[in-house]
Write a protein that holds these residues in place. Structure first.
Motif, PDB file in Angstrom:
ATOM      1  N   VAL A  13       0.859  -1.192   0.000  1.00  2.75           N
ATOM      2  CA  VAL A  13       0.000   0.000   0.000  1.00  2.75           C
ATOM      3  C   VAL A  13       0.891   1.236   0.000  1.00  2.75           C
ATOM      4  O   VAL A  13       1.762   1.377   0.865  1.00  2.75           O
ATOM      5  CB  VAL A  13      -0.943   0.030   1.216  1.00  2.75           C
ATOM      6  N   GLU A  14       0.658   2.116  -0.957  1.00  8.49           N
ATOM      7  CA  GLU A  14       1.424   3.353  -1.103  1.00  8.49           C
ATOM      8  C   GLU A  14       0.501   4.563  -1.047  1.00  8.49           C
ATOM      9  O   GLU A  14      -0.674   4.475  -1.447  1.00  8.49           O
ATOM     10  CB  GLU A  14       2.128   3.396  -2.465  1.00  8.49           C
ATOM     11  N   PRO A  15       1.022   5.717  -0.619  1.00 11.30           N
ATOM     12  CA  PRO A  15       0.250   6.958  -0.764  1.00 11.30           C
ATOM     13  C   PRO A  15       0.188   7.377  -2.235  1.00 11.30           C
ATOM     14  O   PRO A  15       1.137   7.129  -2.994  1.00 11.30           O
ATOM     15  CB  PRO A  15       1.067   7.981   0.046  1.00 11.30           C
ATOM     16  N   PHE A  16      -0.905   8.007  -2.624  1.00 12.80           N
ATOM     17  CA  PHE A  16      -0.998   8.518  -3.993  1.00 12.80           C
ATOM     18  C   PHE A  16       0.149   9.479  -4.305  1.00 12.80           C
ATOM     19  O   PHE A  16       0.633   9.526  -5.440  1.00 12.80           O
ATOM     20  CB  PHE A  16      -2.340   9.234  -4.200  1.00 12.80           C
ATOM     21  N   GLY A  17       0.582  10.243  -3.305  1.00 16.39           N
ATOM     22  CA  GLY A  17       1.618  11.246  -3.544  1.00 16.39           C
ATOM     23  C   GLY A  17       3.034  10.728  -3.497  1.00 16.39           C
ATOM     24  O   GLY A  17       3.982  11.506  -3.621  1.00 16.39           O
ATOM     25  N   TYR A  60       4.033   1.498  -7.254  1.00 13.18           N
ATOM     26  CA  TYR A  60       2.801   1.278  -8.013  1.00 13.18           C
ATOM     27  C   TYR A  60       3.041   1.571  -9.492  1.00 13.18           C
ATOM     28  O   TYR A  60       2.675   0.768 -10.364  1.00 13.18           O
ATOM     29  CB  TYR A  60       1.678   2.166  -7.477  1.00 13.18           C
ATOM     30  N   ARG A  61       3.652   2.701  -9.777  1.00 11.81           N
ATOM     31  CA  ARG A  61       3.912   3.069 -11.166  1.00 11.81           C
ATOM     32  C   ARG A  61       4.887   2.087 -11.807  1.00 11.81           C
ATOM     33  O   ARG A  61       4.757   1.758 -12.997  1.00 11.81           O
ATOM     34  CB  ARG A  61       4.462   4.494 -11.243  1.00 11.81           C
ATOM     35  N   ALA A 117      10.372   2.894 -11.822  1.00 12.28           N
ATOM     36  CA  ALA A 117       9.973   4.239 -12.230  1.00 12.28           C
ATOM     37  C   ALA A 117      10.423   5.261 -11.195  1.00 12.28           C
ATOM     38  O   ALA A 117      10.658   4.926 -10.034  1.00 12.28           O
ATOM     39  CB  ALA A 117       8.454   4.307 -12.405  1.00 12.28           C
ATOM     40  N   ALA A 118      10.534   6.517 -11.643  1.00 11.34           N
ATOM     41  CA  ALA A 118      10.928   7.620 -10.764  1.00 11.34           C
ATOM     42  C   ALA A 118       9.801   8.643 -10.688  1.00 11.34           C
ATOM     43  O   ALA A 118       8.969   8.754 -11.592  1.00 11.34           O
ATOM     44  CB  ALA A 118      12.196   8.285 -11.283  1.00 11.34           C
ATOM     45  N   LEU A 119       9.787   9.387  -9.579  1.00  9.65           N
ATOM     46  CA  LEU A 119       8.786  10.431  -9.375  1.00  9.65           C
ATOM     47  C   LEU A 119       9.435  11.800  -9.523  1.00  9.65           C
ATOM     48  O   LEU A 119      10.556  12.021  -9.062  1.00  9.65           O
ATOM     49  CB  LEU A 119       8.177  10.313  -7.969  1.00  9.65           C
ATOM     50  N   ALA A 177      11.886   3.780  -7.575  1.00  8.70           N
ATOM     51  CA  ALA A 177      12.067   2.361  -7.267  1.00  8.70           C
ATOM     52  C   ALA A 177      13.425   1.920  -7.808  1.00  8.70           C
ATOM     53  O   ALA A 177      13.996   2.560  -8.689  1.00  8.70           O
ATOM     54  CB  ALA A 177      10.948   1.547  -7.904  1.00  8.70           C
ATOM     55  N   MET A 178      13.933   0.810  -7.265  1.00 10.45           N
ATOM     56  CA  MET A 178      15.237   0.301  -7.703  1.00 10.45           C
ATOM     57  C   MET A 178      15.133  -1.167  -8.078  1.00 10.45           C
ATOM     58  O   MET A 178      14.213  -1.876  -7.663  1.00 10.45           O
ATOM     59  CB  MET A 178      16.285   0.533  -6.611  1.00 10.45           C
TER      60      MET A 178
END
Length: 334
Positions: A206-210, A215-216, A224-226, A241-242
């Motif tokens: 479970v992750e926060p949307f922000g 999830y991505r 993926a990176a934010l 993520a790694m």
């Protein structure tokens, strides 16, 4: 070596950490919101917030430093963290009698920064988590320090896997385990332990949307990176993520779902009212998952929720509980 923590490695890690970490308790939640809204769901809390240093992070930090030789320890360690991993590394470095530099974002909770300094670590503040990771990598190159990564690598996952090992021993026959997600290190470790011990047990992240990098990543099929992180659950603010953690999660995790900050605050309120727990936002994310996106599919199941940490100051905790109470009252009025 396998590309995920094997059961033999997990058991060996548990033996290595024995006496250095606490065997945290479980508690069956049968009151308040669970009694009222989840009458057919058997809910167990894995209370890792009672761990030394206040979170599960100590397990991975200790396992990493145990693998370092004397020469590496003499050069010291570095950690990048919004707080919990930094505290664990500061504590671990003091035990190992080596120096620690912890790189934290300027928005880090002042209580966490103070805790790191009290444990003897040198704190370096950067503008955000992207800058913090870049500076941490620079310290590895220039100072020869060893990076104790907050959420990636086999040693970190072996450490976090001991949480899953304990839970499966404490509550046999679980149908599902729900885990908070930042970078995915806790989820990767727990999922590897749970699914190897009981392949029929689902594991949900479970992750926060922000702060939904994993999830991505799972949607894209690659890490993926934010560009931006925006959540009350600052402990889950991994900027990307790694490979290692992502691939372990992709192998063992059933699904990653997301929750809003409002859902997190409401879950904090329920944990406080029903279980009397001072859970930081990250520690309430699994509960938010049960009460939100996972509600229907976990109905009637035997479920374990990982409550991962409690490093929050009283003022901030009160603010977020008040937000949760406003959300509850608004929902009740509808």
């Amino acid at each position: 070596m396998t590309s995920y923590p094997s059961l033999s490695e997990i058991h060996a890690t548990a033996a290595r950490l024995s006496g250095k970490v606490l065997h945290t308790p479980v508690w069956r939640w049968q009151t308040g919101i669970i009694e009222a809204q989840f009458p057919t769901t058997e809910v167990w809390l894995k209370l890792e917030l009672f761990q030394k240093t206040g979170t599960f992070k100590l397990r991975g930090a200790l396992n990493n430093i145990a693998a370092m030789d004397a020469a590496a320890r003499a050069c010291g360690v570095v950690a990048v963290s919004a707080g919990n991993h930094a505290i664990a590394v500061a504590y671990t470095a003091r035990l190992a009698e080596c120096s620690a530099k912890v790189v934290m974002p300027r928005h880090a909770n002042p209580a966490r920064v103070a805790a790191c300094r009290e444990l003897g670590a040198e704190v370096v503040l950067m503008d955000d988590m992207h800058a913090a990771f870049a500076h941490g990598d620079q310290l590895v190159r220039e100072d020869g320090r060893t990076m104790l990564h907050p959420y990636d690598g086999p040693l970190t996952a072996q450490g976090t896997a001991t949480v899953g090992l304990e839970l499966m021993q404490q509550v046999p026959g679980l149908d599902a385990v729900v885990v908070p997600v930042g970078g995915g290190g806790l989820l990767a470790g727990i999922a590897s332990a749970v699914r190897q011990l009981n392949p029929q047990c689902a594991v949900y992240g479970v992750e926060p949307f922000g702060a939904d990098a994993l999830y991505r990543s799972m949607q894209a099929g690659a890490p993926a990176a934010l560009e931006r992180i925006d959540t009350v659950a600052d402990s889950l603010g991994a900027p990307y993520a790694m490979d290692y953690s992502f691939n372990v999660c992709r192998r063992f995790v059933s699904e990653v779902v997301r929750v809003s900050d409002d859902e997190i605050c409401l879950a904090m309120l329920h944990l406080f009212r029903d279980a009397k727990l001072v859970a930081e936002p990250a520690a309430a994310v699994a509960t938010a998952g049960l009460m939100g996106p996972l509600r229907e599919r976990l109905a009637g199941k035997r479920v374990g929720l990982v409550v991962c940490g409690s490093n929050i100051d009283p003022v901030r905790f009160a603010e977020l509980l008040a937000r949760g109470a406003r959300i509850r009252d608004t929902m009740s009025a509808c």
